[in-house]
Design a protein around this motif. Structure first.
Motif, short mmCIF file in Angstrom:
data_model
loop_
_atom_site.label_atom_id
_atom_site.label_comp_id
_atom_site.label_asym_id
_atom_site.label_seq_id
_atom_site.Cartn_x
_atom_site.Cartn_y
_atom_site.Cartn_z
N LYS A 56 -2.66 2.05 -13.78
CA LYS A 56 -3.63 1.89 -12.69
C LYS A 56 -3.40 3.02 -11.68
CE LYS A 56 -3.86 -3.00 -13.49
NZ LYS A 56 -3.94 -4.36 -13.05
N THR A 57 -4.46 3.52 -11.12
CA THR A 57 -4.31 4.70 -10.27
C THR A 57 -4.20 4.33 -8.80
OG1 THR A 57 -6.67 4.98 -9.86
CG2 THR A 57 -5.79 5.99 -11.87
N PHE A 58 -3.91 5.32 -8.02
CA PHE A 58 -3.97 5.22 -6.56
C PHE A 58 -5.44 5.06 -6.17
CE2 PHE A 58 -4.34 7.01 -2.32
CZ PHE A 58 -3.26 6.44 -1.67
N GLY A 59 -5.72 4.45 -5.01
CA GLY A 59 -7.11 4.40 -4.55
C GLY A 59 -7.54 3.05 -4.01
N SER A 60 -6.69 2.04 -4.11
CA SER A 60 -6.99 0.79 -3.40
C SER A 60 -5.67 0.25 -2.85
CB SER A 60 -7.72 -0.22 -4.30
OG SER A 60 -6.94 -0.60 -5.41
N ARG B 33 -1.89 -2.42 -3.84
CA ARG B 33 -1.03 -3.08 -4.82
C ARG B 33 -0.75 -2.22 -6.05
NH1 ARG B 33 1.07 -6.96 -3.32
NH2 ARG B 33 2.14 -6.99 -5.29
N HIS B 34 -0.82 -0.90 -5.87
CA HIS B 34 -0.62 0.00 -7.00
C HIS B 34 0.86 0.32 -7.15
CE1 HIS B 34 -1.98 1.94 -3.30
NE2 HIS B 34 -0.94 2.75 -3.50
N TYR B 35 1.65 -0.71 -7.40
CA TYR B 35 3.07 -0.45 -7.66
C TYR B 35 3.57 -1.39 -8.73
CZ TYR B 35 4.41 -4.50 -4.74
OH TYR B 35 4.58 -5.76 -4.21
N ASP B 36 4.61 -0.91 -9.40
CA ASP B 36 5.24 -1.68 -10.46
C ASP B 36 6.54 -2.26 -9.91
OD1 ASP B 36 6.46 -2.64 -12.72
OD2 ASP B 36 6.87 -0.66 -13.59
N PRO B 37 6.64 -3.59 -9.78
CA PRO B 37 7.87 -4.15 -9.21
C PRO B 37 9.10 -3.92 -10.09
CG PRO B 37 6.42 -5.90 -10.03
CD PRO B 37 5.65 -4.62 -10.13
N ALA B 38 8.87 -3.47 -11.33
CA ALA B 38 10.02 -3.17 -12.21
C ALA B 38 10.51 -1.75 -12.02
CB ALA B 38 9.62 -3.39 -13.67
N SER B 39 9.78 -0.94 -11.25
CA SER B 39 10.16 0.46 -11.10
C SER B 39 11.36 0.60 -10.16
CB SER B 39 8.97 1.25 -10.53
OG SER B 39 9.43 2.41 -9.87
N PRO B 40 12.50 1.09 -10.66
CA PRO B 40 13.67 1.24 -9.77
C PRO B 40 13.37 2.19 -8.62
CG PRO B 40 14.28 1.60 -12.09
CD PRO B 40 12.78 1.51 -12.04
N ALA C 155 0.83 -1.21 0.00
CA ALA C 155 0.00 0.00 0.00
C ALA C 155 0.87 1.26 0.00
CB ALA C 155 -0.92 -0.02 1.22
N PRO C 156 1.48 1.58 -1.14
CA PRO C 156 2.31 2.79 -1.19
C PRO C 156 1.46 4.04 -0.93
CG PRO C 156 2.63 1.41 -3.15
CD PRO C 156 1.46 0.85 -2.41
N PRO C 157 1.95 4.95 -0.09
CA PRO C 157 1.15 6.13 0.26
C PRO C 157 0.98 7.12 -0.90
CG PRO C 157 3.31 6.22 1.30
CD PRO C 157 3.23 4.90 0.61
N ALA C 158 -0.03 7.96 -0.78
CA ALA C 158 -0.38 8.89 -1.86
C ALA C 158 0.77 9.85 -2.17
CB ALA C 158 -1.64 9.67 -1.48
N TRP C 159 1.51 10.29 -1.13
CA TRP C 159 2.59 11.25 -1.39
C TRP C 159 3.66 10.64 -2.29
CZ3 TRP C 159 7.17 9.32 0.04
CH2 TRP C 159 7.24 8.47 1.15
N LEU C 160 3.88 9.34 -2.13
CA LEU C 160 4.92 8.69 -2.93
C LEU C 160 4.48 8.62 -4.40
CD1 LEU C 160 6.74 5.43 -1.79
CD2 LEU C 160 6.47 6.05 -4.16
N VAL C 161 3.22 8.28 -4.59
CA VAL C 161 2.69 8.16 -5.95
C VAL C 161 2.65 9.53 -6.62
CG1 VAL C 161 0.63 7.54 -7.27
CG2 VAL C 161 1.36 6.10 -5.36
N GLN C 162 2.30 10.56 -5.83
CA GLN C 162 2.26 11.91 -6.40
C GLN C 162 3.66 12.36 -6.83
OE1 GLN C 162 1.29 15.09 -3.65
NE2 GLN C 162 0.18 16.20 -5.27
N ALA C 163 4.64 12.06 -5.99
CA ALA C 163 6.00 12.49 -6.30
C ALA C 163 6.61 11.66 -7.45
CB ALA C 163 6.88 12.37 -5.06
#
Ligand code: GAL
Length: 657
Positions: free
Chosen positions: A108-112, A114-121, A86-94
């Protein structure tokens, strides 16, 4: 109910709790009630990133310090979770590029969750950072006994990632694997439909083309994304090992989930865990058509015994070091098409079954039903108003001391392989026929014969087994064939249809047929027939006729014996079941036929067969036998009166009587 701390010699009971969801004024009382209920641990901090780090780099541990202190003061142990699901909103915004991209190319957007990409460095850096901060703070806390990484990797169709970062990484992965484009084009068979590549940058991610991509392309993508998930987790595991020595590290997998190789993801874990929601998992059968619709209704309030047991045996077999149920359903759930209340007695039934199939710990999900958000209709042990719900009352009646921990030692193995699963399901060829349906048919037949089963990887140690079944081992390499040939010197080995159809690349075997398994099987495959619903193919075994559904495959027996033959239809007169020494191949999909053949082979191997009535199941752990009645009516079995939805633990003396 036991009010003393549970001895580690018996099943550990616990609960998933989210103190951050309720007022701190309730925490001490909750912890006291949990202890009084006989629970010995709480799982905490799952999804709590926004409370641990409300703003970038600003940590707030005061609440978690207090939640752990309150639990510890009450005598509870703690399992902590890394909060990365559950990555926080501030992280997704930044960093919007941490968001996952779906198969359709949409972000896929924030709001539930598992909204992260495991390939994202960038995301991986944040995952390591929050894991380290958490592990440094609590890794040596005396109450902390273990860790859960993330939550349910792949939930919400997030195991396969279609981001630009994944695209780049996939191409690099392919280059490292194949070295040259010629080698890749050959391995995937890209001359077909002019799919040949002349530049690595031309290779797309599969799943987004006009029609299905080559199964070899898909197979490699599944291998790649599985490895990506495994390496994402491994970064957390390394940090937890460094900062929290002596504590276990596990992950909570999902029933029948197939979008990565669970053996690969379990490599660095002490043991695997899974989340058991029997009434929800029952709905998976719709897709498989393996249980008649009325059977699904019969088991609507308990789930099907073999479906839940299958997953226990699978997850126990991932590391072969036991397993836990990190989330155990204890009331109605909220995510299946319908969510009936579990039968009275179901919570104890599920707990006892988990123990008998090797679980060392069971955590009920969850303490109090959430009063807000997505899971408001989901039950907990307490209701919204804080009063004990049905599950609480049932847990009160469970004595963990009745479930001593002992090894599970079985003589029958079922071979399970995710690469075969991906290859099988990439080209199912028959509606309702997929890897799980084929595999589960064997498992179900064995369980109805009163047999306990280990589900293990085909390349693992197979010593000690008397019977080995390989219902759907479609990917076959020379090494694997050698290993199985060696196993067949001491065990009866049974294969299902589509065995060894493909090599490692996903192409048909060089020269066709069973490829490297040909000598062991002593035969060659002839035809396969995909049977639509309602169309059956008769099979004659001795003087009995069986009806194959979904799939019928025939063989030229060559050096093997023909045990059963097709009657009528295009396969008329051809071999349906062949036997070559210790090895049998069953080409027809029929649970009763499979059951007849397995009965004989089990008896030959000296393994006890106990045909069981509908809904009655036996499971052994150590020297104890659990007998369960999963039906809604009382059953008399071997002079035992079994109440509806009930369990009884039998000692060796009671069994031999
Ligand atoms: C699981 C998940 C839990 C909760 C639960 C509800 O998939 O791990 O967080 O959502 O389902 O049944």
């Amino acid at each position: 109910m036991s009010s003393e701390p549970t001895s580690p010699a018996s099943l550990l009971l616990g609960v998933c709790d989210y103190p951050e969801h309720v007022s701190p004024a309730l925490w001490a009382d909750f912890a006291r009630q949990q202890r009084e209920l006989g629970l010995s641990f709480v799982r905490l901090a799952e999804f709590a990133w926004s409370r641990m780090e409300p703003r970038a780099g600003e940590y707030d541990w005061a609440w978690l310090d207090e939640a752990i202190r309150v639990a510890a003061d009450a005598g509870l142990k703690v399992v902590l979770c890394t909060p990365t699901a559950a990555p926080p909103a501030w992280l997704v915004q930044a960093h919007p590029d941490v968001l996952p991209v779906g198969r359709d190319g949409r972000v896929k957007t924030f709001g539930s969750r598992r909204h992260y990409d495991p390939a994202s460095p960038v995301f991986r850096e944040h995952s390591r950072r929050i894991t380290r901060a958490l592990a440094e703070r609590y890794g040596q806390h005396p109450a902390v006994i273990g860790w859960q990484t993330d939550n349910e990797f792949g939930w919400g169709d997030t195991a396969q990632t279609y981001s630009p970062a994944a695209q780049d990484a996939f191409r690099m992965w392919l280059e490292a694997r194949y070295g040259t484009l010629d080698a890749l084009n050959e391995a995937w068979g890209n001359v077909f439909w002019s799919m040949e590549y002349s530049d690595w940058a031309q290779i797309p991610l599969p799943g987004q083309a006009v029609a299905a991509c080559s199964p070899s392309h898909t197979l490699d993508f599944m291998r790649f994304t599985s490895g990506l998930m495994a390496s994402f987790q491994a970064e957390q595991v390394d940090i937890l090992r460094e900062c929290s020595p002596g504590r276990f590290v596990t992950h909570n997998f999902m029933g029948f989930f197939s979008a990565y190789d669970h053996y690969e993801l379990s490599e660095g874990l002490d043991f695997a865990s899974w989340d058991s929601y029997p009434t929800g998992t029952l709905t998976a059968i719709d897709e498989w058509q393996v249980l008649a619709p009325e059977v699904a209704v019969t088991y609507a309030r308990t789930g099907h015994p073999d479906i839940t047991a299958f997953n226990h045996d699978l997850y126990r077999g991932l590391t072969r070091r036991g397993h836990w149920i990190m989330e155990q359903q204890c009331g109605q759930i909220d995510w299946a098409p319908s969510n009936p209340l579990p039968a009275t007695g179901a919570v104890e039934l599920w707990t006892a079954q988990a123990w008998a199939h090797g679980a060392d710990g069971v955590a009920y999900f969850r303490w109090q039903a959430a009063t807000m958000a997505q899971e408001l209709l989901h039950s907990g042990l307490l209701r919204h108003d804080g009063t004990p719900d049905r599950g609480y009352t049932e847990v009160q009646g469970i004595d963990p001391a009745a479930y001593p921990l002992a090894p599970v030692a079985n003589r029958v193995a079922l071979l399970h392989d995710y690469e075969s699963l991906w290859a099988y399901n990439a080209q199912p060829h028959a509606s309702g026929m997929n890897y799980w349906a084929q595999t589960f048919a064997y498992y179900r037949a064995l369980r109805a014969l009163g047999v306990d089963v280990d589900i293990v990887h085909p390349d693992s140690d197979l010593g000690g087994y008397g019977v080995i079944v390989a219902p759907a081992l479609t990917v076959m390499t020379p090494q694997r064939a050698g290993h199985l040939t060696e196993a067949a010197t001491h065990a009866k080995v049974v294969f299902g249809p589509r065995t060894a159809l493909r090599g490692r690349s996903g192409r048909a075997q060089d020269g066709g047929g069973f490829g490297p398994l040909s000598a062991l099987l002593g035969a060659r495959p002839l035809n396969f027939d995909s049977l639509p619903n309602g169309l059956e193919q008769a099979v004659m075994l001795a003087d009995r006729t069986y009806a194959a559904r979904l799939w019928a495959e025939s063989y030229d027996p060559q050096g093997a014996d023909t045990l059963a033959t097709y009657a009528g239809g295009p396969l008329d007169g051809q071999a349906a079941v062949i036997r070559h020494g210790n090895v049998t191949v069953i080409g027809a999909h029929s649970v009763t036929l499979i059951s007849s053949i397995l009965t004989e082979l089990l008896e030959e191997a000296g393994i006890e067969v106990t045909p069981l009535p509908e809904g009655i199941r036996l499971s052994r752990r150590g020297d104890l036998t659990l007998v369960q009645n999963w039906t809604a009516h009382a059953v008399t079995w071997q002079e035992q009166e079994l109440a509806p939805v009930s369990s009884r633990v039998l000692t060796p003396a009671m069994v031999s009587r």
